[in-house]
Design a protein around this motif. Structure first.
Motif, PDB file in Angstrom:
ATOM      1  N   UNK A 155      48.094  39.838  35.442  1.00 30.24           N
ATOM      2  CA  UNK A 155      49.108  40.568  36.201  1.00 30.24           C
ATOM      3  C   UNK A 155      48.970  40.420  37.709  1.00 30.24           C
ATOM      4  N   UNK A 156      47.854  39.929  38.189  1.00 34.53           N
ATOM      5  CA  UNK A 156      47.668  39.803  39.626  1.00 34.53           C
ATOM      6  C   UNK A 156      46.373  39.094  39.938  1.00 34.53           C
ATOM      7  N   UNK A 157      46.059  39.014  41.241  1.00 31.67           N
ATOM      8  CA  UNK A 157      44.882  38.274  41.678  1.00 31.67           C
ATOM      9  C   UNK A 157      44.204  39.022  42.820  1.00 31.67           C
ATOM     10  N   UNK A 158      42.889  38.836  42.892  1.00 32.15           N
ATOM     11  CA  UNK A 158      42.089  39.300  44.016  1.00 32.15           C
ATOM     12  C   UNK A 158      41.376  38.091  44.622  1.00 32.15           C
ATOM     13  N   UNK A 159      41.045  38.179  45.884  1.00 31.91           N
ATOM     14  CA  UNK A 159      40.334  37.091  46.564  1.00 31.91           C
ATOM     15  C   UNK A 159      39.004  37.601  47.082  1.00 31.91           C
ATOM     16  N   UNK A 160      37.991  36.751  46.949  1.00 30.15           N
ATOM     17  CA  UNK A 160      36.657  37.069  47.481  1.00 30.15           C
ATOM     18  C   UNK A 160      36.177  35.859  48.268  1.00 30.15           C
ATOM     19  N   UNK A 161      35.706  36.105  49.490  1.00 28.57           N
ATOM     20  CA  UNK A 161      35.423  35.016  50.414  1.00 28.57           C
ATOM     21  C   UNK A 161      34.109  35.237  51.137  1.00 28.57           C
ATOM     22  N   UNK A 162      33.369  34.143  51.345  1.00 31.03           N
ATOM     23  CA  UNK A 162      32.140  34.137  52.135  1.00 31.03           C
ATOM     24  C   UNK A 162      32.287  33.046  53.183  1.00 31.03           C
ATOM     25  N   UNK A 163      31.937  33.361  54.435  1.00 32.75           N
ATOM     26  CA  UNK A 163      32.001  32.386  55.529  1.00 32.75           C
ATOM     27  C   UNK A 163      30.593  32.173  56.064  1.00 32.75           C
ATOM     28  N   UNK A 164      30.076  30.976  55.865  1.00 33.41           N
ATOM     29  CA  UNK A 164      28.759  30.613  56.397  1.00 33.41           C
ATOM     30  C   UNK A 164      28.954  30.173  57.845  1.00 33.41           C
ATOM     31  N   UNK A 180      35.557  30.302  48.857  1.00 37.79           N
ATOM     32  CA  UNK A 180      36.563  31.266  48.409  1.00 37.79           C
ATOM     33  C   UNK A 180      36.783  31.126  46.911  1.00 37.79           C
ATOM     34  N   UNK A 181      36.845  32.273  46.236  1.00 37.06           N
ATOM     35  CA  UNK A 181      37.125  32.299  44.807  1.00 37.06           C
ATOM     36  C   UNK A 181      38.243  33.300  44.566  1.00 37.06           C
ATOM     37  N   UNK A 182      39.205  32.914  43.730  1.00 37.18           N
ATOM     38  CA  UNK A 182      40.279  33.808  43.311  1.00 37.18           C
ATOM     39  C   UNK A 182      39.917  34.392  41.950  1.00 37.18           C
ATOM     40  N   UNK A 183      40.247  35.676  41.772  1.00 35.96           N
ATOM     41  CA  UNK A 183      39.896  36.374  40.535  1.00 35.96           C
ATOM     42  C   UNK A 183      41.150  36.973  39.917  1.00 35.96           C
ATOM     43  N   UNK A 184      41.529  36.440  38.776  1.00 38.09           N
ATOM     44  CA  UNK A 184      42.686  36.975  38.062  1.00 38.09           C
ATOM     45  C   UNK A 184      42.339  38.341  37.492  1.00 38.09           C
ATOM     46  N   UNK A 185      43.338  39.223  37.454  1.00 36.80           N
ATOM     47  CA  UNK A 185      43.184  40.571  36.890  1.00 36.80           C
ATOM     48  C   UNK A 185      44.257  40.764  35.829  1.00 36.80           C
ATOM     49  N   UNK A 231      38.334  38.437  36.410  1.00 33.16           N
ATOM     50  CA  UNK A 231      37.551  37.224  36.183  1.00 33.16           C
ATOM     51  C   UNK A 231      36.369  37.223  37.148  1.00 33.16           C
ATOM     52  N   UNK A 232      35.233  37.750  36.692  1.00 32.29           N
ATOM     53  CA  UNK A 232      34.052  37.892  37.541  1.00 32.29           C
ATOM     54  C   UNK A 232      32.949  36.916  37.149  1.00 32.29           C
ATOM     55  N   UNK A 233      33.310  35.758  36.675  1.00 28.69           N
ATOM     56  CA  UNK A 233      32.281  34.802  36.267  1.00 28.69           C
ATOM     57  C   UNK A 233      31.478  34.276  37.449  1.00 28.69           C
ATOM     58  N   UNK A 234      32.071  34.302  38.641  1.00 30.03           N
ATOM     59  CA  UNK A 234      31.367  33.841  39.844  1.00 30.03           C
ATOM     60  C   UNK A 234      31.242  35.034  40.780  1.00 30.03           C
ATOM     61  N   UNK A 235      30.037  35.536  40.959  1.00 31.46           N
ATOM     62  CA  UNK A 235      29.829  36.709  41.811  1.00 31.46           C
ATOM     63  C   UNK A 235      29.610  36.339  43.269  1.00 31.46           C
ATOM     64  N   UNK A 236      28.889  35.246  43.520  1.00 28.72           N
ATOM     65  CA  UNK A 236      28.624  34.807  44.891  1.00 28.72           C
ATOM     66  C   UNK A 236      28.971  33.321  44.988  1.00 28.72           C
ATOM     67  N   UNK A 237      30.153  32.986  45.524  1.00 23.25           N
ATOM     68  CA  UNK A 237      30.562  31.568  45.536  1.00 23.25           C
ATOM     69  C   UNK A 237      29.653  30.678  46.367  1.00 23.25           C
ATOM     70  N   UNK A 255      27.778  27.390  44.846  1.00 23.13           N
ATOM     71  CA  UNK A 255      27.959  26.026  45.353  1.00 23.13           C
ATOM     72  C   UNK A 255      26.624  25.437  45.795  1.00 23.13           C
ATOM     73  N   UNK A 256      25.801  26.243  46.461  1.00 25.16           N
ATOM     74  CA  UNK A 256      24.488  25.742  46.885  1.00 25.16           C
ATOM     75  C   UNK A 256      23.668  25.284  45.687  1.00 25.16           C
ATOM     76  N   UNK A 257      23.708  26.040  44.605  1.00 26.59           N
ATOM     77  CA  UNK A 257      22.945  25.663  43.408  1.00 26.59           C
ATOM     78  C   UNK A 257      23.488  24.382  42.790  1.00 26.59           C
ATOM     79  N   UNK A 258      24.811  24.242  42.781  1.00 29.23           N
ATOM     80  CA  UNK A 258      25.402  23.025  42.226  1.00 29.23           C
ATOM     81  C   UNK A 258      25.030  21.814  43.080  1.00 29.23           C
ATOM     82  N   UNK A 259      25.127  21.955  44.405  1.00 31.16           N
ATOM     83  CA  UNK A 259      24.843  20.827  45.287  1.00 31.16           C
ATOM     84  C   UNK A 259      23.373  20.430  45.266  1.00 31.16           C
TER      85      UNK A 259
END
Length: 691
Positions: free
Chosen positions: A427-436, A479-484, A491-497, A501-505
């Motif tokens: 029904x909607x979306x939320x955005x969560x963002x971290x700026x290094x 930035x990660x978008x979270x569907x609600x 959709x909280x599968x990613x808590x800290x983007x 990403x650091x772990x993947x890289x």
């Protein structure tokens, strides 16, 4: 006369006769009370004394909950005809570590018997399978006289082997959509529930998930843990406040569709025996979650200029760009854009495209200085620009209860804003963002955005379906978008983007989790300043052989997104406003060799800050740098305090190899003894040298 005298004499004689009667004997009870004692039971706890006669606290014995008690009585002058017995127990009191004192029996608690033994089943507390009891008994003789001092024992009844409840089957039945065919009708599917929960080793999330609105079925039985101790009933609980009691003949329960809420659930089952005991550890349960989390993806515009409509051109960075004359009203503009962007969600038809039907594209819009840009992963956006992120998503089970209860805007102009049964869309979306932050700053974590679209009482209406944010800090954004969904599941599968990403890289993320990297958008904020080396007036030019030991400097600098101090308005300079003058900070390093052939660095004392246009300057090569091949290195920053205020600027370094004539022989001989020069030294007041 004679008759009267005779009558009087008769009366006096009767009185005298009565007055001389012998006194009555006293009424004395010569019947002795009977005695009572318990012959086979736990140790009596009435009186326990040490050898010196002092009373010590008794040790309360333990017996099985099913126990045979023997007693006897005697009467010195008659016979015992029966007994009265009573049992009292402690009352379970939440919050008390020590059980409360045993109460005494009330008259109504006593029961009469003529037997001298009996098998008792003493009840226990369900949570502990034990309970403290007191057994009272007194004898009564043939004249009805009781023993005034009843015999008593105090003990703990234990239920060590209650029956074992076994859940034989647990499953949910519900309607779900197929993500591969999102527009097909939902199918009725059955999901087994096998996971369990143990408070001694808790886990935050269950392994099993069932659809929202499912019907739930649980079936069970009870196995004997000890002979002759069957279950006489069951108790179960899912969302009920208290356990539900059912007889032993009941072996299942069914919760109809839609009866239970969403979230983590635990179905508890207990088998109750004759003593009221039950096995509570390990618990017999099923641990599961109701409501599947929605899936989310980015749904930005295409990067092909030809697919966006008229007016789009390819910018200097290879990305599409279009000049706009009106800003979106959500950003304080006059209204909608002058024309919609084809094949994107930036247009009047955005309320007609359901989230499940939105095209997955990891792109987004940037709005800066009256221009609209299309950006993609790891692009750089202007400092002080707006970015607009669109998302799509899929939800397999929840109703489409879009949050439009306030009626602050019209909800009839598109199906996205209309409530309806489950249809496969969140029904909607939320955005969560971290700026290094850069350079070298900490990571700034932004609050999670409100849900959009949103139209509820007491909340600011968010009629748009995209996420807008102004960016005024330089750095790398994660930035990660979270569907609600309609049940408020996110959709909280990613808590800290950033951490993800650091772990993947670094290659530390398991492959099954690393696939979620596609759900994180990264890009950079703040175009780095640059030297305009293409200008004929720029100096130094790489590879130049200067005729003297003076290197002319004309560091012509440019900045695509100047951010002057005190500027608050987001969006960059508008077309009608004069462009702001950029402010730069630069540091120049001169690197070469000395008479000993060792590498050395000289930092000339030049003005470090300037506002464009760049003032010319020059470097006088010190005589101790005897090597003729030099490198002029320039560090250019677009904010004076870039090193001290992370997030306020970026720096870029350049290197220009060049050559100069050798120094005079006398100066060369003198410079051989030089090791280091700093500003203020008499020999090098114009700069410093480091080796």
């Amino acid at each position: 006369m004679r008759f009267r005298a005779g009558l009087l004499l008769a009366i006096f004689g009767l009185i005298a006769l009565v007055g001389c009667r012998k006194a009555l004997a006293p009424n004395v009870d010569r019947n002795q009370a009977p005695e009572t004692w318990i012959t086979a039971a736990p140790q009596d706890t009435i009186t326990v004394r040490n050898p010196d006669g002092t009373v010590t606290p008794p040790v309360i014995g333990k017996i099985p909950f099913r126990f045979r008690v023997y007693w006897a009585g005697s009467d010195h002058d008659g016979q015992v005809v029966g007994y009265y017995w009573a049992v009292t127990e402690t009352v379970a009191t939440p919050g008390l570590d020590v059980p409360p004192p045993l109460p005494g029996p009330k008259p109504r608690d006593y029961r009469y018997t003529t037997r001298t033994d009996s098998t008792f089943i003493f009840n226990v507390l369900e949570e502990t399978n034990q309970r403290q009891h007191a057994f009272f008994i007194y004898a009564v003789d043939n004249q009805g006289k009781p023993d005034p001092t009843p015999a008593r024992i105090v003990f703990n009844a234990l239920d060590r082997f209650p029956p074992i409840p076994v859940i034989t089957q647990a499953f949910a039945t519900g309607l779900v959509f197929d993500q591969d065919h999102p527009n097909a009708p939902p199918a009725l599917q059955q999901y087994a529930i096998r996971d369990t929960f143990d408070s001694r080793n808790p886990k935050p999330f269950p392994a099993d998930t069932v659809p929202s609105g499912s019907a739930l079925t649980f079936r069970w039985r009870a196995d004997l843990a000890a002979a002759n101790n069957p279950a006489i009933g069951f108790r179960y609980k899912l969302e009920e406040t208290d356990f539900v009691d059912v007889p032993a003949s009941t072996d299942s329960v069914r919760y109809t569709a839609g009866r239970t809420g969403v979230g983590n659930k635990q179905f508890l089952l207990r088998a109750i025996d004759q003593a009221g005991g039950a096995r509570t550890q390990p618990p017999t349960n099923r641990f599961f979650r109701v409501n599947f989390s929605p899936d989310t993806w980015f749904s930005g515009p295409p990067v092909d200029v030809g697919a966006l409509g008229a007016g789009w051109v390819t910018g200097y960075d290879g990305r599409p760009r279009r000049v706009i004359t009106r800003w979106p009203s959500d950003l304080g503009g006059a209204g909608d854009l002058d024309s919609p962007v084809l094949n994107s969600l930036l247009g009047p038809d955005s309320f007609t495209v359901m989230p499940k039907d939105r095209v997955p594209r990891k792109t987004f819009f940037e709005i800066y200085a009256d221009s609209l840009y299309v950006r993609a992963e790891d692009d750089t956006v202007h400092m002080n620009s707006w970015v607009l992120i669109h998302a799509g998503g899929f939800d397999r089970d929840s109703p489409y209860k879009v949050r439009v209860d306030g009626f602050a805007f019209d909800t009839l102009d598109g199906q996205v804003l209309q409530k309806r049964p489950p249809n496969g869309s969140p029904t909607g979306f939320r955005a969560f963002m971290v700026n290094d932050l850069s350079p070298g700053g900490p990571a700034t974590i932004f609050p999670t955005s409100p849900t959009f679209p949103l139209d509820e009482v007491l909340l600011v209406p968010e009629r748009h379906i995209g996420f807008y944010i102004g960016l005024q800090q330089s750095g790398r954004v994660y930035l990660v978008m979270r569907a609600e969904d309609g049940d408020r599941e996110t959709d909280n599968r990613i808590t800290n983007p950033k951490a993800f990403v650091d772990s993947v890289e670094r290659g530390l993320m398991p492959p099954e989790r690393a696939v979620l990297r596609s759900r994180i958008l990264t890009f950079y904020v703040n175009k780095a300043p640059y030297l305009n080396t293409r200008s004929g007036a720029f100096s130094p030019i790489a590879g130049t052989a200067f005729p003297t030991r003076t290197i002319p400097l004309n560091l012509l600098s440019l900045d695509s997104d100047p951010f002057p101090r005190g500027q608050i308005e987001i969006g960059g300079p508008r077309r009608a406003a004069p462009p702001p003058t950029p402010t730069f900070r630069y540091t120049v390093f001169l690197r070469g060799t000395n008479t000993a052939g060792r590498d050395t660095t000289y930092i000339p004392a030049l003005p470090g800050y300037f506002r464009a246009p760049t003032p010319p300057s020059s470097i006088a090569v010190p005589d101790f740098m005897t090597g003729t091949n030099l490198r002029v290195e320039v560090e250019l920053c677009d904010f004076p305090d870039a090193d001290f205020q992370p997030g306020q600027g970026r720096c870029r370094s350049y290197s220009f190899p060049c050559s100069v004539p050798p120094p005079p022989a006398q100066a060369s001989a003198q410079s051989a003894s030089v090791t280091i020069h700093r500003p203020g030294d008499s020999a090098t007041r114009s700069g410093s040298v480091l080796r």
